[in-house]
Design an enzyme around this catalytic site. Structure first.
Site, PDB file in Angstrom:
ATOM      1  N   ASN A   1       1.198  -1.359  -0.244  1.00  0.00           N
ATOM      2  CA  ASN A   1       0.122   0.284  -0.288  1.00  0.00           C
ATOM      3  C   ASN A   1       0.912   1.057   0.039  1.00  0.00           C
ATOM      4  O   ASN A   1       1.969   1.334   1.477  1.00  0.00           O
ATOM      5  CB  ASN A   1      -1.002  -0.151   1.539  1.00  0.00           C
TER       6      ASN A   1
ATOM      7  N   LYS B   1      -0.551   4.454  -0.208  1.00  0.00           N
ATOM      8  CA  LYS B   1      -0.851   5.627   0.724  1.00  0.00           C
ATOM      9  C   LYS B   1       0.022   6.703  -0.873  1.00  0.00           C
ATOM     10  O   LYS B   1      -0.283   6.451  -1.318  1.00  0.00           O
ATOM     11  CB  LYS B   1       0.008   6.206   1.691  1.00  0.00           C
TER      12      LYS B   1
ATOM     13  N   HIS C   1      -9.421   0.942   4.975  1.00  0.00           N
ATOM     14  CA  HIS C   1      -8.598   1.211   5.747  1.00  0.00           C
ATOM     15  C   HIS C   1      -8.610   2.208   6.943  1.00  0.00           C
ATOM     16  O   HIS C   1      -9.317   3.115   6.650  1.00  0.00           O
ATOM     17  CB  HIS C   1      -7.593   1.906   4.378  1.00  0.00           C
TER      18      HIS C   1
ATOM     19  N   GLU D   1      -6.550   4.092   7.772  1.00  0.00           N
ATOM     20  CA  GLU D   1      -6.834   5.459   7.461  1.00  0.00           C
ATOM     21  C   GLU D   1      -7.494   6.805   6.897  1.00  0.00           C
ATOM     22  O   GLU D   1      -7.416   7.869   7.125  1.00  0.00           O
ATOM     23  CB  GLU D   1      -5.200   5.734   7.048  1.00  0.00           C
TER      24      GLU D   1
ATOM     25  N   GLU E   1      -5.598  -4.985  10.124  1.00  0.00           N
ATOM     26  CA  GLU E   1      -4.018  -4.224  10.857  1.00  0.00           C
ATOM     27  C   GLU E   1      -5.012  -3.759  12.179  1.00  0.00           C
ATOM     28  O   GLU E   1      -5.653  -2.590  12.021  1.00  0.00           O
ATOM     29  CB  GLU E   1      -4.610  -2.943   9.476  1.00  0.00           C
TER      30      GLU E   1
ATOM     31  N   GLY F   1       2.535   1.993  10.879  1.00  0.00           N
ATOM     32  CA  GLY F   1       3.333   2.912  10.756  1.00  0.00           C
ATOM     33  C   GLY F   1       4.526   3.536  11.695  1.00  0.00           C
ATOM     34  O   GLY F   1       4.983   4.377  12.139  1.00  0.00           O
TER      35      GLY F   1
ATOM     36  N   SER G   1       3.392  -2.840  10.027  1.00  0.00           N
ATOM     37  CA  SER G   1       4.898  -2.744  10.581  1.00  0.00           C
ATOM     38  C   SER G   1       5.503  -3.908   9.466  1.00  0.00           C
ATOM     39  O   SER G   1       6.642  -4.433  10.337  1.00  0.00           O
ATOM     40  CB  SER G   1       5.266  -2.533  11.770  1.00  0.00           C
TER      41      SER G   1
ATOM     42  N   GLY H   1       3.149  -0.879   4.273  1.00  0.00           N
ATOM     43  CA  GLY H   1       2.506   0.370   3.814  1.00  0.00           C
ATOM     44  C   GLY H   1       4.044   1.039   3.931  1.00  0.00           C
ATOM     45  O   GLY H   1       4.605   0.621   2.370  1.00  0.00           O
ATOM     46  N   GLY H   2       4.944   0.857   4.611  1.00  0.00           N
ATOM     47  CA  GLY H   2       6.410   2.090   4.420  1.00  0.00           C
ATOM     48  C   GLY H   2       7.516   1.089   3.693  1.00  0.00           C
ATOM     49  O   GLY H   2       7.918   1.623   2.444  1.00  0.00           O
TER      50      GLY H   2
HETATM   51  C1  PEP Z   1      -0.824  -0.221   5.759  1.00  0.00           C
HETATM   52  O1  PEP Z   1      -0.774   1.324   5.145  1.00  0.00           O
HETATM   53  O2  PEP Z   1      -1.389  -0.760   5.952  1.00  0.00           O
HETATM   54  C2  PEP Z   1       0.748  -0.115   6.425  1.00  0.00           C
HETATM   55  C3  PEP Z   1       0.354  -1.884   7.224  1.00  0.00           C
HETATM   56  O3  PEP Z   1       1.585   0.395   6.920  1.00  0.00           O
HETATM   57  P1  PEP Z   1       3.370  -0.361   7.493  1.00  0.00           P
HETATM   58  O4  PEP Z   1       3.042  -0.763   6.926  1.00  0.00           O
HETATM   59  O5  PEP Z   1       3.720   1.071   6.839  1.00  0.00           O
HETATM   60  O6  PEP Z   1       2.896   0.183   9.339  1.00  0.00           O
END
Ligand code: PEP
Length: 252
Positions: A9, A11, A95, A97, A167, A173, A213, A234-235
């Site tokens: 993802n 973002k 999600h 966010e 999640e 994040g 993460s 994500g990251g």
């Molecule tokens: C996400 O945005 O779905 C996510 C899991 O982010 P991160 O891996 O950065 O925690």
């Protein structure tokens, strides 16, 4: 047998050019990957270019949101038909966010989900509790509410076309990953909810990804859990090296 999915993802990161460069670099790294499906979710502006670059590679392209209407006066929104036109195969829905930044409700998640399914997209539906909810022992209550609200009115056959993502908001994040045991506990509970609503066969077949993460260093322990069928990243999905390192979890 559930085929794992590793989805990135992005973002609100990457221009069109950056997205294409990423996909061109990722393609040779996944050319021989058969143990899992690979999906990336660029921002709306880069979807069509990313889909063009990914053609023939087996890399799926996901949008990060969708509106439930086919068209209409909804400034800033994008319809399922537009996502298909851009070359999307998947769409992330609900999600955390979007739930927090845009006040998205379970009812809206449900409408988006039904519209995505009707259009032939594969939805990746996110659920998960906040830190406050976990610390007050409300994790299962929250998951139950999000599951029952988000998946209301679906037939078992519609449910079988969905990918779920657990999640925990406190792990997104933050660098703080759920332990494999914490993740397994929630995944098993989600599968139990699926069993109660859609029956044993659909519950056994649904893929439940973990997100929060995820990195090359922790993916193997997570993937060893019985009810964990991949990751929403994500990251660590923003760099080809770390994303490919996660995809290569059997070798980690
Ligand atoms: C996400 O945005 O779905 C996510 C899991 O982010 P991160 O891996 O950065 O925690």
């Amino acid at each position: 047998m559930r085929r794992p999915v590793i989805a990135g993802n992005w973002k609100m990161f990457k221009t069109r050019g950056e997205a294409v460069t990423f996909i061109e670099e990722l393609k040779p790294r996944v050319a021989n990957v058969t143990h899992c499906e690979v999906v990336v979710a660029p921002p709306f502006t880069a979807l069509a270019d990313a889909a063009q670059a990914a053609k023939g590679s087996g890399i799926g392209i996901a949008a990060q949101d969708v509106h439930w209407d086919a068209e209409g006066a909804h400034t800033g929104d994008v319809s399922p038909k537009m996502l298909l036109d851009a070359g999307c195969s998947h769409v992330i829905i609900g999600h955390s966010e979007r739930r927090h930044d845009h006040g998205e409700t379970d009812e809206e998640v449900n409408r988006k989900l039904k519209a995505a399914l009707a259009a032939g997209l594969t939805p990746i539906v996110c659920v998960g509790e906040t830190l406050e909810e976990r610390e007050s022992n409300q994790t299962q209550q929250v998951l139950q509410r999000q599951f029952q609200g988000g998946f209301a009115g679906l037939t078992p056959s519609e449910f079988s076309r969905i990918i779920m993502a657990y999640e925990p908001v406190w792990a997104i994040g933050t660098g703080r990953t759920a332990t494999p045991e914490q993740a397994q506990e929630s995944h098993a509970y989600l599968r139990e909810l699926a069993r109660a609503q859609f029956g044993e066969e659909r519950a056994q077949a649904v893929r439940i990804l973990y997100g929060g993460s995820v990195k090359p260093e922790n993916i193997k322990g997570l993937m060893a859990q019985q009810d964990l069928d991949g990751a929403l990243v994500g990251g660590a999905s923003l760099k080809v090296g770390s994303f490919a390192g996660i995809i290569d979890y059997p070798a980690a």
